[in-house]
Motif scaffolding. Structure first.
Motif, mmCIF file in Angstrom:
data_model
loop_
_atom_site.group_PDB
_atom_site.id
_atom_site.type_symbol
_atom_site.label_atom_id
_atom_site.label_comp_id
_atom_site.label_asym_id
_atom_site.label_seq_id
_atom_site.Cartn_x
_atom_site.Cartn_y
_atom_site.Cartn_z
ATOM 1 N N PRO A 1 4.403 22.293 24.326
ATOM 2 C CA PRO A 1 4.087 23.039 23.749
ATOM 3 C C PRO A 1 4.989 24.434 22.669
ATOM 4 N N GLY A 2 4.917 24.185 21.383
ATOM 5 C CA GLY A 2 6.447 24.769 20.548
ATOM 6 C C GLY A 2 7.392 24.527 20.720
ATOM 7 N N THR A 3 6.977 22.927 20.236
ATOM 8 C CA THR A 3 7.636 21.278 20.192
ATOM 9 C C THR A 3 8.012 20.741 18.769
ATOM 10 N N LEU A 4 8.980 20.569 17.763
ATOM 11 C CA LEU A 4 8.953 20.119 17.094
ATOM 12 C C LEU A 4 8.396 18.359 17.512
ATOM 13 N N TYR A 5 7.723 17.925 16.748
ATOM 14 C CA TYR A 5 7.194 16.180 16.843
ATOM 15 C C TYR A 5 7.611 15.300 15.737
ATOM 16 N N THR A 6 7.785 14.672 15.194
ATOM 17 C CA THR A 6 8.215 13.040 13.923
ATOM 18 C C THR A 6 6.642 12.869 14.150
ATOM 19 N N ILE A 7 6.356 12.397 13.525
ATOM 20 C CA ILE A 7 5.058 12.497 12.974
ATOM 21 C C ILE A 7 5.138 10.712 11.846
ATOM 22 N N LYS A 8 5.391 9.338 12.510
ATOM 23 C CA LYS A 8 5.055 8.384 11.020
ATOM 24 C C LYS A 8 4.180 7.981 11.173
ATOM 25 N N PRO B 1 1.475 -4.186 6.395
ATOM 26 C CA PRO B 1 1.774 -2.834 6.367
ATOM 27 C C PRO B 1 2.312 -1.782 4.972
ATOM 28 N N GLY B 2 2.309 -0.667 4.766
ATOM 29 C CA GLY B 2 2.511 -0.304 3.203
ATOM 30 C C GLY B 2 2.918 0.654 3.618
ATOM 31 N N ASP B 3 3.710 1.678 3.056
ATOM 32 C CA ASP B 3 4.944 2.720 2.836
ATOM 33 C C ASP B 3 4.825 3.067 4.431
ATOM 34 N N ASP B 4 5.846 3.876 4.701
ATOM 35 C CA ASP B 4 5.854 4.369 6.352
ATOM 36 C C ASP B 4 6.359 5.985 5.511
ATOM 37 N N VAL B 5 5.647 7.174 6.213
ATOM 38 C CA VAL B 5 6.042 8.718 5.913
ATOM 39 C C VAL B 5 6.115 8.939 7.108
ATOM 40 N N THR B 6 6.518 10.128 6.942
ATOM 41 C CA THR B 6 7.331 10.447 8.622
ATOM 42 C C THR B 6 7.092 12.314 8.060
ATOM 43 N N TYR B 7 6.881 12.841 9.125
ATOM 44 C CA TYR B 7 6.230 14.431 9.146
ATOM 45 C C TYR B 7 6.121 14.867 10.326
ATOM 46 N N ASN B 8 6.989 15.734 9.859
ATOM 47 C CA ASN B 8 7.438 16.984 11.081
ATOM 48 C C ASN B 8 6.199 17.834 11.904
ATOM 49 N N GLN B 9 5.786 18.185 12.094
ATOM 50 C CA GLN B 9 5.125 19.367 13.204
ATOM 51 C C GLN B 9 5.296 19.491 13.979
ATOM 52 N N ARG B 10 5.629 21.292 14.538
ATOM 53 C CA ARG B 10 5.658 21.582 15.062
ATOM 54 C C ARG B 10 4.312 22.337 16.110
ATOM 55 N N THR B 11 4.102 22.222 17.885
ATOM 56 C CA THR B 11 3.342 22.462 18.179
ATOM 57 C C THR B 11 3.533 23.748 17.859
ATOM 58 N N ARG B 12 2.310 24.525 18.275
ATOM 59 C CA ARG B 12 2.292 25.861 18.191
ATOM 60 C C ARG B 12 2.775 26.908 20.104
ATOM 61 N N PRO B 13 3.553 27.765 19.980
ATOM 62 C CA PRO B 13 4.273 27.933 21.248
ATOM 63 C C PRO B 13 3.018 28.666 22.253
ATOM 64 N N LEU C 1 1.014 -1.402 0.430
ATOM 65 C CA LEU C 1 -0.134 0.112 0.081
ATOM 66 C C LEU C 1 0.819 1.049 0.043
ATOM 67 N N ALA C 2 0.600 2.674 -0.562
ATOM 68 C CA ALA C 2 0.924 3.482 -0.574
ATOM 69 C C ALA C 2 1.049 4.249 0.615
ATOM 70 N N ALA C 3 1.993 5.179 1.405
ATOM 71 C CA ALA C 3 2.066 5.620 2.425
ATOM 72 C C ALA C 3 0.649 6.870 2.163
ATOM 73 N N PRO C 4 0.475 6.905 3.490
ATOM 74 C CA PRO C 4 -0.792 7.857 3.304
ATOM 75 C C PRO C 4 0.267 9.377 3.313
ATOM 76 N N ILE C 5 -0.697 9.994 2.390
ATOM 77 C CA ILE C 5 -0.096 11.392 2.763
ATOM 78 C C ILE C 5 -0.951 12.345 3.826
ATOM 79 N N LEU C 6 0.054 13.092 4.714
ATOM 80 C CA LEU C 6 -0.632 13.501 6.103
ATOM 81 C C LEU C 6 -0.270 14.878 6.508
ATOM 82 N N THR C 7 -1.348 15.545 6.351
ATOM 83 C CA THR C 7 -1.727 17.179 6.581
ATOM 84 C C THR C 7 -1.520 17.381 7.909
ATOM 85 N N ALA C 8 -1.017 18.319 8.516
ATOM 86 C CA ALA C 8 -0.714 18.326 10.100
ATOM 87 C C ALA C 8 -1.167 19.108 11.094
ATOM 88 N N SER C 9 -1.169 19.572 11.682
ATOM 89 C CA SER C 9 -2.004 21.666 12.046
ATOM 90 C C SER C 9 -1.545 20.905 14.023
#
Length: 755
Positions: free
Chosen positions: A202-209, A219-231, A144-152
């Motif tokens: 808060p204000g911290t950079l997180y790595t999402i897989k 399992p399909g492809d892994d996708v990694t996404y970096n998202q920072r929390t708001r300060p 399977l293809a990796a999901p196309i992530l969006t984060a906020s």
């Protein structure tokens, strides 16, 4: 024909039609070098031409051991190595489409595939001679293809991850962890297409897989996404207001993970903000008299924090407006203004043009100052609060009225002209001098500090004021007035009358109030005066024989009038001081006198009960004849002036001398004596007889009532002059009696009579 080189094997040959240009030799050994010879023959089998070349055959066909997919866009293939193969051609075919890739060795991966798709996989070996035939195909399916992530990060403590549905996926796995490795990992399996992670830093950079899995659980492809929390919202907001630059410096404690800050200041009329990457920012162009609410928002790539709790601050108040400067009365300056929002108190600065400055501090909207005349005051009003001083508003200047001259003293230079001199006063550019009585007004305008007012009315009360004037303020109308009375009017002499020779009465017309009049008679003999508050006075003891100019002057407290027109006066000539009466002969008398002042001619009179003798002469002596001896006379002299004024001068009584005796005769006496005999009618007179001769002088005196006297022992033989004279009461002898000459002889008794 093809013949193997360096190997043991059989040669192969084949015939081709004359129309063939390409021929194929089959059943050759793989990965073998052959010598290939080509002959061109005709139909008769005669070789027309030939060519020869060396050629390597392709390697053997590889055998696929396994084909599998680890990524949604690729399939990995394992095979046994083929001798002589330098590379391999890996082919994935999906229907009519295929994808090829050159692989050097096993395993090899073909990429660019579609996810979750079944492909036929084949492989060929390759060397310099060419490619082998494809291996038997083997099917493999991509994962399977990796999901196309969006984060906020909708808030400073959470992250929302979402994705689109993945083809053939039945579930998803999502994990999140701080990118710096701190803390624990959070994992979630879900069949949804979104997931929220909470309680994050808060204000911290997180790595999402994340990856999807299919129905087989692959399992399909892994996708990694970096998202920072708001300060988090910044803390410890500090606001510093710079009143000089009209700006606010806003600072805060840096927020974790914040890359920038938006600092905003809101008032009721404006909204200002500034952006900065530091924790301090300056907001310029603030308004005066405003209360600002300050909030700070921290931002990063995830978004912005919630605004901080508002911090309020006030700017300096605006400059006071509607400033009015009034001078209700000289010396009192009032400054008022409208109330200013956000002001705690006011300071009014008043600076005079001589550099002196005073100020007033008040919480009201009015201040009072003492002012001096003739100054220009520069007035500025500032409002204050804790933020500082308001900006400078309009500077008002107020010029007070010029000072009033106060040291002037009117001085009369003539009866109708007054001169006024004063010292220059501050602020005055010109002066106006005004003299006002009940019906008239006189004005004098000049830049000089002197004024002369002419044509004033005599005996008049004037109110004299010197006003100062400036172009800015006009005239100072508060200047004090001085009351000045002009000198009295000149009297007019209407008559001069002589009461006696030395007493003169002068009458004049009087038109002044409470004036004293002085009448002066002035001449070479001196000056005489008299004083009166009425309309006449009497001059006493004027000298005789004098010319006078009579004038009158009126005097009041204001001064003296001009003299009246002069009236000439001539006093009667003086009587001679000395008078001498000398009897020259028995019938002639010489009267002489001292010159009387003012006399031109004299009339002299001798008067008795019998007769009068009179003489009019220019001289100071006169001979009067035809007088009678032995008679009492009154002597008078009239002194007559050139204008005909006469002074009657009566002197002592004068008695003429006794008559000279008549019938004088000499008789000879015995003993050389002589008797002188005379005849007289007066019996109470003594006579003296004088004999003058060359041999001697002789005198004899008779007794009263005797008409002779004797001279004894007179020398004879001489001629004698004989004078018989009456003796005056004073004992003097008359010298004018007739003389007779007698000769006295020495023989006989006769006396000869001469002439």
């Amino acid at each position: 024909m093809a013949t193997p080189v360096n190997t043991v094997g059989h040669s192969l040959s084949a015939h081709f039609s004359d129309l063939s240009f390409v021929g194929t030799l089959a059943s050759l050994a793989p990965n073998t070098v052959y010598t290939v010879k080509v002959d061109a023959v005709d139909k008769n089998g005669i070789v027309l031409a030939e060519a020869q070349t060396m050629q390597l055959t392709a390697p053997e066909i590889p055998i696929i051991e396994q084909a599998y997919s680890k990524l949604s866009n690729s399939i990995t293939v394992d095979w046994a190595a083929v001798a002589g193969a330098s590379s391999y051609l890996l082919t994935a075919q999906d229907g009519d489409s295929f994808i090829e890739t050159i692989i050097i060795s096993s395993p090899g991966t073909v990429t660019g595939l579609k996810a979750s798709t079944v492909y036929k996989i084949s492989i060929r070996s390759i060397n310099a001679g060419g490619r082998s035939q494809p291996s038997p195909a083997k099917k493999a399916k991509t994962v399977l293809a990796a999901p196309i992530l969006t984060a906020s990060s909708p808030g400073y403590g959470n992250i929302v991850v979402s994705w689109r549905a993945v083809y053939m996926a039945v579930g998803f796995f999502v994990s999140i962890m701080r990118s710096d490795g701190l803390g624990s990992m959070l994992k979630e399996n879900t069949t949804n297409t979104s997931l929220t992670f909470s309680s994050l830093d808060p204000g911290t950079l997180y790595t999402i897989k994340a990856h999807a899995w299919d129905a087989s659980g692959i399992p399909g492809d892994d996708v990694t996404y970096n998202q920072r929390t708001r300060p988090h919202a910044p803390a410890d907001i500090q606001v510093t207001f710079d009143s000089g630059a009209w700006r606010a410096i806003i600072s805060c404690t840096p927020a974790e993970g914040a890359s920038s800050y938006i600092m905003a200041a809101h008032s009721s009329t404006s909204e200002l903000n500034c952006s900065t990457t530091s924790s301090s920012c300056t907001i310029p162009s603030l308004e005066c008299g405003a209360e600002y609410s300050v909030s700070v928002i921290a931002s990063n790539e995830a978004g912005s924090s919630i605004p901080t709790e508002a911090v309020t601050f006030k700017t300096v108040p605006c400059a006071p407006e509607s400033v009015t400067v009034e001078e209700a009365e000289p010396g009192n300056l009032s400054v008022s203004w409208s109330n200013v929002d956000l002001s705690d108190y006011y300071v009014v600065f008043v600076k005079s043009d001589d550099g002196l400055e005073v100020h007033c501090n008040t919480s009201r909207t009015q201040c009072y100052f003492q002012s001096d005349c003739g100054f220009t005051y520069f007035i500025s009003v500032f409002a204050y609060n804790r933020a500082g001083q308001s900006p400078l508003g309009d500077i008002f200047n107020h010029t007070t009225a010029p000072c009033c001259p106060s040291d002037f003293n009117p001085v009369f230079v003539s009866s109708d002209t007054v001169q006024i001199i004063w010292s220059p006063v501050r602020g005055a550019e010109m002066y106006e001098t005004k003299a006002v009585d009940w019906s008239n007004e006189l004005l004098c305008n000049d830049t000089a500090t002197i004024c002369t007012l002419s044509a004033l009315q005599c005996n008049t009360q004037y109110n004299i004021t010197v006003y100062s004037f400036s172009e800015i303020r006009g005239s100072n109308t508060s200047c004090a007035t001085k009351h000045v009375a002009t000198a009295p009017c000149s009297p007019e002499i209407i008559s001069v009358s002589k009461e006696t020779l030395s007493v003169i009465s002068v009458h004049w017309l009087a038109s002044n109030d409470e004036a004293t009049y002085t009448v002066t008679a002035k001449g070479e003999a001196g000056m005489w005066d008299c004083t009166s508050s009425g309309n006449s006075c009497t001059l006493h003891n004027l000298p005789c024989g004098s010319l006078f100019s009579i004038s009158a002057v009126a005097s009041t407290e204001a001064g003296h009038s001009l003299p009246s027109y002069s009236v000439p006066l001539e006093t009667a000539p003086c009587c001679p001081a000395d008078l001498t009466v000398t009897q020259v002969t028995q019938s002639v008398t010489n009267i002489s006198w001292s010159i009387g002042t003012g006399s031109k001619t004299y009339i002299t009179t001798l008067e008795s009960h019998k007769r009068q003798a009179r003489c009019h002469t220019l001289q100071n002596s006169c001979l009067l004849g035809c007088i009678t001896c032995g008679t009492n006379y009154t002597v008078s002299v009239k002194a007559v002036s050139e204008t005909g004024l006469i002074s009657d001068c009566i002197y002592r009584r004068f008695s003429s001398s006794a008559c000279c005796p008549a019938g004088v005769k000499l008789y000879r006496l015995d003993n050389n004596g002589i008797r002188i005999y005379w005849r007289t009618l007066e019996g109470s007179i003594n006579y003296t007889t004088d004999l003058y001769g060359s041999k001697g002088n002789f005198t004899c005196t008779s007794s009263v009532a005797v008409s002779y006297c004797d001279v004894t022992e007179i020398p004879c033989g001489d001629v004698y002059t004989v004078v018989v004279s009456p003796v005056t009461d004073k004992g003097s002898k008359l010298t004018f009696c007739p003389k007779k000459i007698y000769s006295v002889t020495c023989s006989g008794s006769s006396v000869g009579m001469g002439k």
